[in-house]
Write an enzyme that holds these catalytic residues in place. Structure first.
Site, short mmCIF file in Angstrom:
data_model
loop_
_atom_site.label_atom_id
_atom_site.label_comp_id
_atom_site.label_asym_id
_atom_site.label_seq_id
_atom_site.Cartn_x
_atom_site.Cartn_y
_atom_site.Cartn_z
N ARG A 15 90.33 -9.20 77.88
CA ARG A 15 90.93 -9.81 77.46
C ARG A 15 91.83 -10.14 75.77
NH1 ARG A 15 84.77 -10.29 76.47
NH2 ARG A 15 84.49 -7.99 76.53
N LYS A 75 86.78 -6.76 71.51
CA LYS A 75 85.59 -4.91 71.84
C LYS A 75 85.96 -3.99 70.54
CE LYS A 75 84.13 -4.16 74.34
NZ LYS A 75 82.17 -5.25 75.22
N TYR A 94 83.61 -7.36 68.15
CA TYR A 94 81.94 -6.91 68.78
C TYR A 94 82.15 -5.23 68.38
CZ TYR A 94 81.48 -11.08 71.39
OH TYR A 94 81.58 -12.22 71.80
N HIS A 96 78.81 -3.31 68.44
CA HIS A 96 77.77 -2.19 68.87
C HIS A 96 77.22 -1.59 68.59
CE1 HIS A 96 77.41 -6.80 72.41
NE2 HIS A 96 79.08 -6.16 71.75
N GLU A 118 78.72 -10.41 67.35
CA GLU A 118 77.30 -9.56 67.96
C GLU A 118 76.54 -10.02 66.77
OE1 GLU A 118 77.89 -5.35 66.90
OE2 GLU A 118 78.57 -7.14 67.99
N ASP A 270 76.06 -3.06 76.51
CA ASP A 270 76.93 -3.25 75.19
C ASP A 270 75.66 -2.32 74.25
OD1 ASP A 270 79.28 -3.28 75.78
OD2 ASP A 270 79.71 -5.43 75.72
#
Length: 372
Positions: A15, A75, A94, A96, A118, A270
């Site tokens: 991505r 990511k 993101y 996490h 997120e 994740d």
């Protein structure tokens, strides 16, 4: 503002953080967009597509990080990328953080301001930047689980929909949110016998009202889990506590109760995973076996369908990216409490309570930083 988008370097991550359409919007808003060369190829966007809308192609990630005021990714930044972050720089991606103390420490040490996709919220209490990838991951989960169930991959050799005279696979979906709902729909559509477990009675009523007999529902308790696990061919873990580590809902001891070759698909990996025996894997080496049970725990499942995922994510992140670029992070967060909910790190301070609780770190109020 100078907006930079480096190429993703996590294994098998195809991505890209900014689509050509998003780049066009940012340029038309008066910003400079810099894309690392070949960053979009995995999603089907070549350098020329970005140049056609006014973006600048940059030769390396080091150059992108060096000049950009805001870094937009998909990511969480990997260790080499974290070394390139600097004080005052804005990171929008993101994160996490709850199961990742190393990343958390590096982001705090960098002094950057990090807003996590997120944990951005909306007026209905949803997670609008997580939802598109949750939809993709949920729809992928039965597909990859069905592949893992094949005997050649270590599974039981069970066909999801069965055939006349042979029953279908039995699938348990733990969690009835976005991931679980989409997983249940697809698994049922493949002909499987599906049961969705959740602890929210209103959510179970909603699922029953909307989907009727398409799949079964159950109130998630340890007793019901113990009853269903020995019958399951596949268990899909789809639980989410926003920003926090996922609870462990299937223990190692319970694997001995399951059928040999049964499959666990952990979509919560994740956030640390919701099975005790889960560990993150990659698309290149996605499955492993523990006590006869196959585990699929790829940490970036939507990367397998990169073009669909990139466009879906870009549609969701674009308004927030433009707000951050047009106003600066502080004013944008002051104007939008839902964007403020995405603030996880600022200038060496942790600002998200669930992460602090998971990692045992002190937390400061994000609102105080914005209003102070």
């Amino acid at each position: 503002m100078k907006i930079g988008c480096p190429k993703e370097i996590k294994p098998q991550e195809f991505r890209v953080g900014i689509t050509p359409n998003a780049a066009r919007e940012a340029v038309e808003n008066g910003h400079e967009v810099m894309i690392e060369t070949k960053a979009g190829l995995g999603s089907g966007f070549d350098d020329a597509a970005y140049e056609a809308v006014g973006a600048t192609i940059i030769g390396s990630a080091e150059e992108v990080f060096a000049v950009a005021d805001m870094i937009v990714k998909v990511k969480e930044p990997q260790a080499p990328e974290r070394k390139m972050l600097r004080r005052g720089q804005l990171l929008f991606t993101y994160l996490h953080l709850a199961p990742d103390p190393d990343q958390t420490r590096d982001l705090l040490d960098s002094g950057c301001t990090a807003i996590a996709y997120e944990t951005v919220t909306d007026r209905s209490g949803g997670l609008p930047l997580l939802a598109p990838m949750s939809e993709v991951a949920g729809r992928l989960a039965p597909q990859v689980g069905a592949w893992t169930l094949q005997k050649a991959n270590g599974g039981r050799g069970v066909l999801m929909g069965g055939v006349p005279g042979v029953g279908p696979a039995r699938v348990i979906v733990i969690g009835g949110g976005v991931v679980g709902t989409h997983a249940a729909r697809i698994a049922a559509g493949m002909g499987a016998d599906v049961t969705v477990l959740d602890r929210s009675l209103p959510r179970l009523r909603y699922l029953d009202d909307v989907f009727g007999s398409v799949f079964n529902t159950g109130y998630s308790t340890a007793g019901l889990m113990a009853e269903l696990l020995p019958l399951a061919d596949m268990v899909i873990g789809a639980v989410l506590i926003p920003g926090a580590a996922a609870p462990k809902l299937v223990t190692k001891a319970q694997l001995s109760d399951m059928k040999p070759g049964a499959v666990l698909v952990d979509v919560a990996i994740d956030q640390g995973g919701c099975f005790e025996t889960s560990r993150a894997t990659t698309h290149g080496d996605p499955i492993y076996e523990v006590d006869g049970v196959m585990h699929y725990c790829v940490a970036n499942m939507p990367g397998a369908v990169a073009r669909t995922s990139t466009i879906a994510l870009g549609n969701a992140t674009l308004p927030f990216m433009l707000a951050l670029a047009n106003k600066g992070w502080k004013q944008a967060c002051a104007d939008d409490p839902h964007l403020l909910a995405g603030l996880n790190v600022h200038d060496g301070k942790l600002t998200y309570a669930a992460v602090g609780e998971a990692l045992g770190l002190d937390v400061v109020s994000a609102a105080d930083l914005v209003n102070g």
